[in-house]
Scaffold this motif. Structure first.
Motif, short mmCIF file in Angstrom:
data_model
loop_
_atom_site.label_atom_id
_atom_site.label_comp_id
_atom_site.label_asym_id
_atom_site.label_seq_id
_atom_site.Cartn_x
_atom_site.Cartn_y
_atom_site.Cartn_z
N VAL A 8 -10.92 2.57 -7.68
CA VAL A 8 -9.94 1.64 -7.13
C VAL A 8 -10.61 0.29 -6.92
O VAL A 8 -11.58 0.18 -6.16
CB VAL A 8 -9.34 2.17 -5.81
CG1 VAL A 8 -8.37 1.15 -5.21
CG2 VAL A 8 -8.65 3.50 -6.04
N GLN A 10 -10.35 -3.86 -5.95
CA GLN A 10 -9.60 -4.84 -5.19
C GLN A 10 -9.71 -6.20 -5.86
O GLN A 10 -10.79 -6.58 -6.32
CB GLN A 10 -10.11 -4.92 -3.75
CG GLN A 10 -9.98 -3.61 -2.98
CD GLN A 10 -10.31 -3.77 -1.52
OE1 GLN A 10 -9.85 -4.70 -0.86
NE2 GLN A 10 -11.11 -2.85 -0.99
N ARG A 23 -4.93 -3.54 -4.52
CA ARG A 23 -5.80 -2.45 -4.93
C ARG A 23 -5.22 -1.88 -6.22
O ARG A 23 -3.99 -1.76 -6.34
CB ARG A 23 -5.88 -1.36 -3.85
CG ARG A 23 -6.70 -1.74 -2.64
CD ARG A 23 -6.57 -0.70 -1.53
NE ARG A 23 -7.61 -0.86 -0.52
CZ ARG A 23 -7.60 -1.75 0.47
NH1 ARG A 23 -6.56 -2.57 0.59
NH2 ARG A 23 -8.60 -1.82 1.33
N SER A 42 -2.11 -2.06 1.83
CA SER A 42 -2.35 -1.24 0.64
C SER A 42 -3.42 -0.19 0.86
O SER A 42 -3.50 0.79 0.11
CB SER A 42 -2.75 -2.13 -0.54
OG SER A 42 -3.97 -2.81 -0.28
N ALA A 43 -4.25 -0.36 1.89
CA ALA A 43 -5.30 0.63 2.17
C ALA A 43 -4.73 2.00 2.47
O ALA A 43 -5.41 3.02 2.28
CB ALA A 43 -6.15 0.15 3.35
N GLU A 46 -5.04 4.18 -0.64
CA GLU A 46 -6.33 4.28 -1.32
C GLU A 46 -6.56 5.67 -1.91
O GLU A 46 -6.88 5.81 -3.10
CB GLU A 46 -7.46 3.94 -0.35
CG GLU A 46 -8.85 3.96 -0.96
CD GLU A 46 -9.31 2.58 -1.41
OE1 GLU A 46 -10.20 2.54 -2.29
OE2 GLU A 46 -8.81 1.58 -0.89
N SER A 47 -6.40 6.70 -1.13
CA SER A 47 -6.65 8.07 -1.62
C SER A 47 -5.66 8.46 -2.69
O SER A 47 -6.01 9.15 -3.66
CB SER A 47 -6.60 9.06 -0.45
OG SER A 47 -7.64 8.81 0.47
N GLU A 50 -6.71 6.95 -5.91
CA GLU A 50 -7.87 7.64 -6.46
C GLU A 50 -7.47 8.89 -7.24
O GLU A 50 -8.15 9.28 -8.19
CB GLU A 50 -8.84 8.03 -5.34
CG GLU A 50 -9.56 6.85 -4.70
CD GLU A 50 -10.39 7.26 -3.51
OE1 GLU A 50 -11.16 6.42 -3.01
OE2 GLU A 50 -10.28 8.42 -3.05
N ARG A 197 -9.97 9.49 7.08
CA ARG A 197 -10.15 8.06 6.86
C ARG A 197 -9.57 7.26 8.04
O ARG A 197 -9.12 6.13 7.89
CB ARG A 197 -9.48 7.63 5.56
CG ARG A 197 -10.04 8.31 4.33
CD ARG A 197 -9.38 7.80 3.05
NE ARG A 197 -9.64 6.38 2.85
CZ ARG A 197 -8.71 5.42 2.95
NH1 ARG A 197 -7.45 5.73 3.25
NH2 ARG A 197 -9.02 4.15 2.76
N SER A 204 -6.58 -1.09 8.60
CA SER A 204 -5.37 -1.51 7.91
C SER A 204 -4.28 -1.90 8.91
O SER A 204 -3.63 -2.95 8.78
CB SER A 204 -4.88 -0.40 6.98
OG SER A 204 -3.66 -0.72 6.38
#
Length: 351
Positions: A8, A10, A23, A42-43, A46-47, A50, A197, A204
């Motif tokens: 990912v 940025q 991202r 957008s965090a 993240e997963s 991925e 996380r 975030s």
């Protein structure tokens, strides 16, 4: 599903409207745009990015006022169109004509508005715990009828002042029920769940820009209970029913398929929402509640289902999936179950 985690990246992308921080998973594959909700960024995806299957290209922008996107002010009198126009402008900058969308909470209002304004650009919608099509607060029935003519009980004045102050101070403590960490762990997800996380997600949440032009927005005093009505700027006014109404979604000329995923125990978007003044008044948490006949709890889930049933009656297709023992963020709380539903839908509609 890909066997190896996607990288990912940025980057900042200049559009005709503003500079958007994103991202993403690179430039290969059919585009899937992930749109976050209120008090996040957008965090939160993240997963999910991925683990996005091969053949799909993930793009997750920070909305204006959140994350690292240029903090242009929010004109709430346009409803959510400042945000949906930003997303359309991002697509233009990336030379993307058509995309799939995965949207969480208030982000679902953004992409549904985009679908109303640009139906040919939407290949399919995964809506996770979507905000009601008639906004947040101040409506009384399945069709979004306002409780009062000035939409009192919605808008910038409904945000908890202590939560707002702690957001502004980047408070990471657990000392108050209304600290950002406790709100995130108590309301964004169903306790006792905590994300591995957690610190990144709290970062975030704390990226939320606090001002009258951003979160929560300004407000007007009202002679009607509970004494506050929508202002004209900021996020909470943008999804106030005074300005925000997605009823036109039922009659789209081009009707993308909709996958609606929600948690059974969501306390934010619910027919008994702990953030809705009607329900809080009924519980006795806010004094002076005028009663069910004048200000009942907002039936948010019922409103969404009614709109989608109208959509289906007009030739569209939607599917509702409810995850048990799950709160407001199924993709974080139950990632495998969420992906089992969302990823096949995305791959099927990647065309």
């Amino acid at each position: 599903m890909s066997e190896q985690a996607r990288v990912v990246e940025q980057r900042n992308i200049q559009t005709k409207r503003l500079t958007v921080h994103t991202r993403g998973t690179g430039a290969e594959g059919f585009p899937v745009v992930f749109v976050h909700g209120n008090c996040s960024s957008s965090a939160f995806f993240e997963s999910l990015l991925e683990r996005l299957p091969k053949g799909l290209r993930g793009i997750a922008p920070d909305l204006r006022g959140y994350g690292e996107t240029e903090p242009q002010p929010i004109d709430a009198t346009r409803g959510m169109r400042d945000f949906s126009d930003d997303v359309a402008s991002l697509l233009d900058a990336l030379n993307i004509q058509k995309a799939l969308f995965v949207a969480h909470s208030a982000g679902a209002g953004v992409v549904m508005q985009l679908a109303i304004d640009h139906p040919s650009r939407v290949a399919g919608l995964v809506l996770e715990a979507p905000v009601s099509p008639y906004g947040f607060g101040g409506t009384r029935d399945a069709d979004g009828t306002p409780c009062w003519s000035d939409f009192a009980g919605s808008g910038g004045g409904t945000a908890n002042p202590d939560f707002v102050q702690r957001l502004a101070k980047k408070d990471r403590s657990t000392e108050s029920q209304t600290s950002p960490r406790n709100v995130m762990n108590g309301c964004y997800v169903k306790p006792p769940f905590k994300s591995p996380r957690e610190e990144a997600l709290l970062d975030s949440v704390l990226s939320t820009r606090i001002s009258d032009a951003h979160y929560p927005g300004n407000f007007e005093k009202s002679p009607n209970w509970p004494g506050v009505a929508p202002g004209t700027t900021g996020m909470n006014n943008a999804f106030a029913p005074k300005y925000f109404n997605l009823g036109a979604f039922a009659s789209l000329s081009i009707k993308p398929d909709v996958l609606w995923i929600r948690g059974a125990d969501d306390v934010i978007v619910s027919d008994t929402s702990l953030f809705d003044f009607g329900y809080l008044g009924k519980l006795g948490a806010i004094p002076g509640w005028p009663g069910d006949d004048k200000y009942p709890p907002q039936p948010m889930i019922t409103q969404t289902r009614r709109l989608f049933e109208r959509y289906a009656a007009n030739g569209g297709h939607f599917r509702e999936e409810v995850l048990t023992d799950t709160g407001h963020s199924p993709h974080i709380e139950k990632p495998q179950e969420f992906e089992r539903l969302a990823f096949p839908f995305l791959l099927e509609h990647a065309r």
